[in-house]
Scaffold this motif. Structure first.
Motif, PDB file in Angstrom:
ATOM      1  N   ARG A  59       0.778  -1.240   0.078  1.00  0.00           N
ATOM      2  CA  ARG A  59       0.049   0.025   0.034  1.00  0.00           C
ATOM      3  C   ARG A  59       0.636   1.269   0.153  1.00  0.00           C
ATOM      4  O   ARG A  59       2.047   1.280   0.181  1.00  0.00           O
ATOM      5  CB  ARG A  59      -0.887   0.029   1.094  1.00  0.00           C
ATOM      6  N   TRP A  60       0.166   2.440  -0.231  1.00  0.00           N
ATOM      7  CA  TRP A  60       0.736   3.423  -0.056  1.00  0.00           C
ATOM      8  C   TRP A  60       0.130   4.248   1.253  1.00  0.00           C
ATOM      9  O   TRP A  60      -1.196   3.966   1.617  1.00  0.00           O
ATOM     10  CB  TRP A  60       0.796   4.559  -1.384  1.00  0.00           C
ATOM     11  N   LEU A  61       0.948   5.001   1.884  1.00  0.00           N
ATOM     12  CA  LEU A  61       0.481   5.365   3.203  1.00  0.00           C
ATOM     13  C   LEU A  61       0.681   7.002   3.300  1.00  0.00           C
ATOM     14  O   LEU A  61       1.911   7.219   3.349  1.00  0.00           O
ATOM     15  CB  LEU A  61       1.043   4.720   4.387  1.00  0.00           C
ATOM     16  N   GLU A  62      -0.290   7.898   3.568  1.00  0.00           N
ATOM     17  CA  GLU A  62       0.093   9.053   3.707  1.00  0.00           C
ATOM     18  C   GLU A  62       0.028   9.356   5.326  1.00  0.00           C
ATOM     19  O   GLU A  62      -0.987   9.024   6.156  1.00  0.00           O
ATOM     20  CB  GLU A  62      -0.856  10.051   3.192  1.00  0.00           C
ATOM     21  N   MET A  63       0.893   9.915   6.040  1.00  0.00           N
ATOM     22  CA  MET A  63       0.819  10.173   7.139  1.00  0.00           C
ATOM     23  C   MET A  63       1.309  11.736   7.750  1.00  0.00           C
ATOM     24  O   MET A  63       2.093  12.345   6.916  1.00  0.00           O
ATOM     25  CB  MET A  63       1.902   9.279   8.154  1.00  0.00           C
ATOM     26  N   GLU A  64       0.928  11.999   8.669  1.00  0.00           N
ATOM     27  CA  GLU A  64       1.239  13.205   9.570  1.00  0.00           C
ATOM     28  C   GLU A  64       1.981  13.432  10.664  1.00  0.00           C
ATOM     29  O   GLU A  64       1.604  12.249  11.259  1.00  0.00           O
ATOM     30  CB  GLU A  64      -0.120  14.172   9.615  1.00  0.00           C
ATOM     31  N   MET A  89      10.860  -3.942  -2.991  1.00  0.00           N
ATOM     32  CA  MET A  89      10.855  -2.890  -4.098  1.00  0.00           C
ATOM     33  C   MET A  89       9.447  -2.402  -4.145  1.00  0.00           C
ATOM     34  O   MET A  89       8.563  -2.986  -3.410  1.00  0.00           O
ATOM     35  CB  MET A  89      11.506  -3.332  -5.344  1.00  0.00           C
ATOM     36  N   GLY A  90       9.322  -1.198  -4.874  1.00  0.00           N
ATOM     37  CA  GLY A  90       8.095  -0.799  -5.191  1.00  0.00           C
ATOM     38  C   GLY A  90       8.055   0.761  -4.664  1.00  0.00           C
ATOM     39  O   GLY A  90       9.009   1.156  -4.044  1.00  0.00           O
ATOM     40  N   ASP A  91       7.217   1.679  -5.008  1.00  0.00           N
ATOM     41  CA  ASP A  91       7.181   3.070  -4.820  1.00  0.00           C
ATOM     42  C   ASP A  91       5.785   3.602  -4.954  1.00  0.00           C
ATOM     43  O   ASP A  91       5.015   3.155  -5.606  1.00  0.00           O
ATOM     44  CB  ASP A  91       8.267   3.661  -5.768  1.00  0.00           C
ATOM     45  N   ALA A  92       5.805   4.798  -4.363  1.00  0.00           N
ATOM     46  CA  ALA A  92       4.571   5.554  -4.463  1.00  0.00           C
ATOM     47  C   ALA A  92       5.126   7.124  -4.687  1.00  0.00           C
ATOM     48  O   ALA A  92       5.772   7.778  -3.923  1.00  0.00           O
ATOM     49  CB  ALA A  92       3.579   5.318  -3.217  1.00  0.00           C
ATOM     50  N   ASP A  93       4.226   7.776  -5.619  1.00  0.00           N
ATOM     51  CA  ASP A  93       4.524   9.193  -5.615  1.00  0.00           C
ATOM     52  C   ASP A  93       3.059   9.968  -6.047  1.00  0.00           C
ATOM     53  O   ASP A  93       2.074   9.351  -6.373  1.00  0.00           O
ATOM     54  CB  ASP A  93       5.239   9.275  -6.911  1.00  0.00           C
ATOM     55  N   MET A 102       1.568   4.083  -7.839  1.00  0.00           N
ATOM     56  CA  MET A 102       2.129   3.193  -6.994  1.00  0.00           C
ATOM     57  C   MET A 102       2.520   2.091  -8.030  1.00  0.00           C
ATOM     58  O   MET A 102       1.882   1.558  -9.070  1.00  0.00           O
ATOM     59  CB  MET A 102       1.179   2.434  -5.946  1.00  0.00           C
ATOM     60  N   SER A 103       3.845   1.759  -7.601  1.00  0.00           N
ATOM     61  CA  SER A 103       4.519   0.644  -8.548  1.00  0.00           C
ATOM     62  C   SER A 103       4.878  -0.477  -7.682  1.00  0.00           C
ATOM     63  O   SER A 103       5.446  -0.378  -6.790  1.00  0.00           O
ATOM     64  CB  SER A 103       5.701   1.251  -9.159  1.00  0.00           C
ATOM     65  N   ILE A 104       4.222  -1.795  -7.773  1.00  0.00           N
ATOM     66  CA  ILE A 104       4.651  -2.917  -7.214  1.00  0.00           C
ATOM     67  C   ILE A 104       5.408  -3.750  -8.017  1.00  0.00           C
ATOM     68  O   ILE A 104       4.898  -4.556  -8.993  1.00  0.00           O
ATOM     69  CB  ILE A 104       3.587  -3.641  -6.644  1.00  0.00           C
ATOM     70  N   THR A 105       6.626  -3.781  -7.944  1.00  0.00           N
ATOM     71  CA  THR A 105       7.694  -4.296  -8.929  1.00  0.00           C
ATOM     72  C   THR A 105       7.557  -5.813  -9.111  1.00  0.00           C
ATOM     73  O   THR A 105       7.817  -6.283 -10.056  1.00  0.00           O
ATOM     74  CB  THR A 105       8.995  -3.867  -8.849  1.00  0.00           C
ATOM     75  N   LEU A 110       1.324  -1.281 -12.157  1.00  0.00           N
ATOM     76  CA  LEU A 110       1.513  -0.016 -12.071  1.00  0.00           C
ATOM     77  C   LEU A 110       0.245   0.525 -11.745  1.00  0.00           C
ATOM     78  O   LEU A 110      -0.775   0.246 -12.916  1.00  0.00           O
ATOM     79  CB  LEU A 110       2.420   0.645 -13.129  1.00  0.00           C
ATOM     80  N   THR A 111      -0.136   1.269 -10.829  1.00  0.00           N
ATOM     81  CA  THR A 111      -1.679   1.899 -10.594  1.00  0.00           C
ATOM     82  C   THR A 111      -1.709   3.309 -10.321  1.00  0.00           C
ATOM     83  O   THR A 111      -0.631   3.646  -9.630  1.00  0.00           O
ATOM     84  CB  THR A 111      -2.263   0.965  -9.961  1.00  0.00           C
ATOM     85  N   GLU A 112      -2.792   3.847 -10.643  1.00  0.00           N
ATOM     86  CA  GLU A 112      -2.958   5.127 -10.209  1.00  0.00           C
ATOM     87  C   GLU A 112      -4.214   5.117  -9.411  1.00  0.00           C
ATOM     88  O   GLU A 112      -5.187   4.524  -9.913  1.00  0.00           O
ATOM     89  CB  GLU A 112      -3.128   6.456 -11.560  1.00  0.00           C
TER      90      GLU A 112
END
Length: 116
Positions: A59-64, A89-93, A102-105, A110-112
């Motif tokens: 997952r991607w996670l946004e945190m404060e 590996m993997g990344d989120a932008d 998000m990329s799950i290698t 690759l998903t938006e």
């Protein structure tokens, strides 16, 4: 001097998006990106959804982060549908339109995702 730290050896109190105090916000995270004042986007390799039989997913996670109060809060996240799971590996932008790429290698995904 370390100003703040979130994670296993961190100095923050952690809360999930429902305001419940939790032991950790992520596991095997990387690819951190600052997306605003005290807001960060993280790629979380091994998220286990307790509402879905703890099936692992990435997952991607946004945190404060509040460095004064020493608190980190999960603001929002998106989990790739099982069995989409990055062993490594993997990344989120964050994109200019506010969606997250998000990329799950390890699964060639690759998903938006939007929060709509």
């Amino acid at each position: 001097k370390v100003v703040w730290a979130v994670g296993r050896y961190g100095n923050m109190t952690l809360y999930d998006k429902n305001g419940h105090r939790v032991e950790k916000l992520f596991k095997k995270s990387h690819g951190i990106e600052k997306i605003g004042d005290n807001h960060f986007l993280v790629f979380d390799n091994v998220y286990k959804d307790v509402n879905n039989n703890n099936i692992p997913g990435s997952r991607w996670l946004e945190m404060e982060v509040d460095p004064v109060k020493k608190v980190a809060r999960e603001k929002r996240f998106w989990v790739a549908p099982p069995p989409r799971y990055a062993h490594q590996m993997g990344d989120a932008d964050r994109m200019p339109n506010g969606n997250t790429l998000m990329s799950i290698t390890s699964t060639d995904l690759l998903t938006e995702a939007s929060m709509d």
